[in-house]
Design a protein around this motif. Structure first.
Motif, PDB file in Angstrom:
ATOM      1  N   LYS A  24       0.756  -0.991  -0.403  1.00 43.72           N
ATOM      2  CA  LYS A  24      -0.006  -0.330  -0.152  1.00 43.72           C
ATOM      3  C   LYS A  24       1.060   0.787  -0.136  1.00 43.72           C
ATOM      4  O   LYS A  24       2.160   1.137   0.826  1.00 43.72           O
ATOM      5  CB  LYS A  24      -0.932   0.068   1.344  1.00 43.72           C
ATOM      6  N   SER A  25       0.860   2.057  -0.808  1.00 46.35           N
ATOM      7  CA  SER A  25       1.565   3.346  -0.994  1.00 46.35           C
ATOM      8  C   SER A  25       1.172   3.860  -1.942  1.00 46.35           C
ATOM      9  O   SER A  25       0.211   4.606  -3.209  1.00 46.35           O
ATOM     10  CB  SER A  25       3.010   2.776  -1.647  1.00 46.35           C
ATOM     11  N   ASN A  26       0.731   5.151  -1.310  1.00 47.13           N
ATOM     12  CA  ASN A  26      -0.319   6.785  -1.790  1.00 47.13           C
ATOM     13  C   ASN A  26      -1.434   5.497  -1.789  1.00 47.13           C
ATOM     14  O   ASN A  26      -2.501   5.957  -1.330  1.00 47.13           O
ATOM     15  CB  ASN A  26       0.753   7.496  -2.420  1.00 47.13           C
ATOM     16  N   ASP A  27      -1.569   6.224  -3.376  1.00 49.20           N
ATOM     17  CA  ASP A  27      -3.014   5.846  -4.231  1.00 49.20           C
ATOM     18  C   ASP A  27      -3.032   4.108  -4.455  1.00 49.20           C
ATOM     19  O   ASP A  27      -4.097   3.631  -5.008  1.00 49.20           O
ATOM     20  CB  ASP A  27      -3.115   6.449  -5.369  1.00 49.20           C
ATOM     21  N   ASP A  28      -1.291   4.157  -4.327  1.00 48.73           N
ATOM     22  CA  ASP A  28      -1.688   2.452  -4.814  1.00 48.73           C
ATOM     23  C   ASP A  28      -1.478   1.146  -4.146  1.00 48.73           C
ATOM     24  O   ASP A  28      -1.802   1.102  -2.965  1.00 48.73           O
ATOM     25  CB  ASP A  28       0.126   2.152  -5.096  1.00 48.73           C
ATOM     26  N   TYR A  29      -2.406  -0.080  -4.495  1.00 50.14           N
ATOM     27  CA  TYR A  29      -1.972  -0.844  -3.833  1.00 50.14           C
ATOM     28  C   TYR A  29      -2.140  -2.321  -4.823  1.00 50.14           C
ATOM     29  O   TYR A  29      -3.203  -2.257  -5.713  1.00 50.14           O
ATOM     30  CB  TYR A  29      -3.827  -1.081  -3.023  1.00 50.14           C
TER      31      TYR A  29
END
Length: 159
Positions: A24-29
């Motif tokens: 999970k990173s910022n808007d990324d999953y």
């Protein structure tokens, strides 16, 4: 995250021993689960392949020791000595608590079934027992060390 980075990540995870990966990173999953594609036969082959046999004469003894073992894999290094290796990835503890004495020290005599260390894996404390009677010749790891599957823990000289 761009497509090339995702492809590279998939290749890395696919070639590793990880069964599950989540990012999970910022808007990324990103979530990858390859545990359903693994079989127990693959794991058995990996364990078998992790036991180096130095001479044909020791192979028969090594095979019988592996069959006796329930929680560790051993490597015969001479007629009466063998290496006890880690059955899992985790944190090595030589004693039940920081204030307690170590389960075993170099030179100690141990009997089959005696707890020789604890390996913490995923917040579970796994007691590792000796499968043999003998003297601890050497301890290869220190209290609190992170250990890998198959890493050398102890050398024991059998009676």
């Amino acid at each position: 995250m761009d497509f090339e980075n995702i492809k590279e990540l998939i290749n890395i995870i696919n070639s590793s021993d990880l069964a599950y990966f989540e990012l999970k990173s910022n808007d990324d999953y990103i979530k990858m689960d390859k545990s359903l594609t693994r079989t127990s036969d693959n794991n058995a082959e990996k364990k078998e392949a992790s036991i180096p046999v130095k001479e044909e004469a020791t192979k028969e003894k090594n095979d019988s020791k592996e069959n006796k073992s329930k929680n560790t894999v051993e490597e015969v290094i001479d007629e009466n000595s063998l290496i006890i290796t880690s059955p899992m990835v985790g944190t090595f503890y030589s004693s039940p608590s920081p204030d307690s004495e170590a389960f075993v020290k170099e030179g100690d005599y141990v009997k089959k079934g005696k707890v020789i260390c604890i390996i913490e894996a995923m917040k579970l404390m796994n007691e590792i027992e000796s499968n043999y009677d003998g003297n601890i010749v050497k301890c290869f790891v220190k209290d609190g060390d992170m250990i890998e599957f198959g890493q050398k823990l102890f050398e024991i000289k059998e009676d």
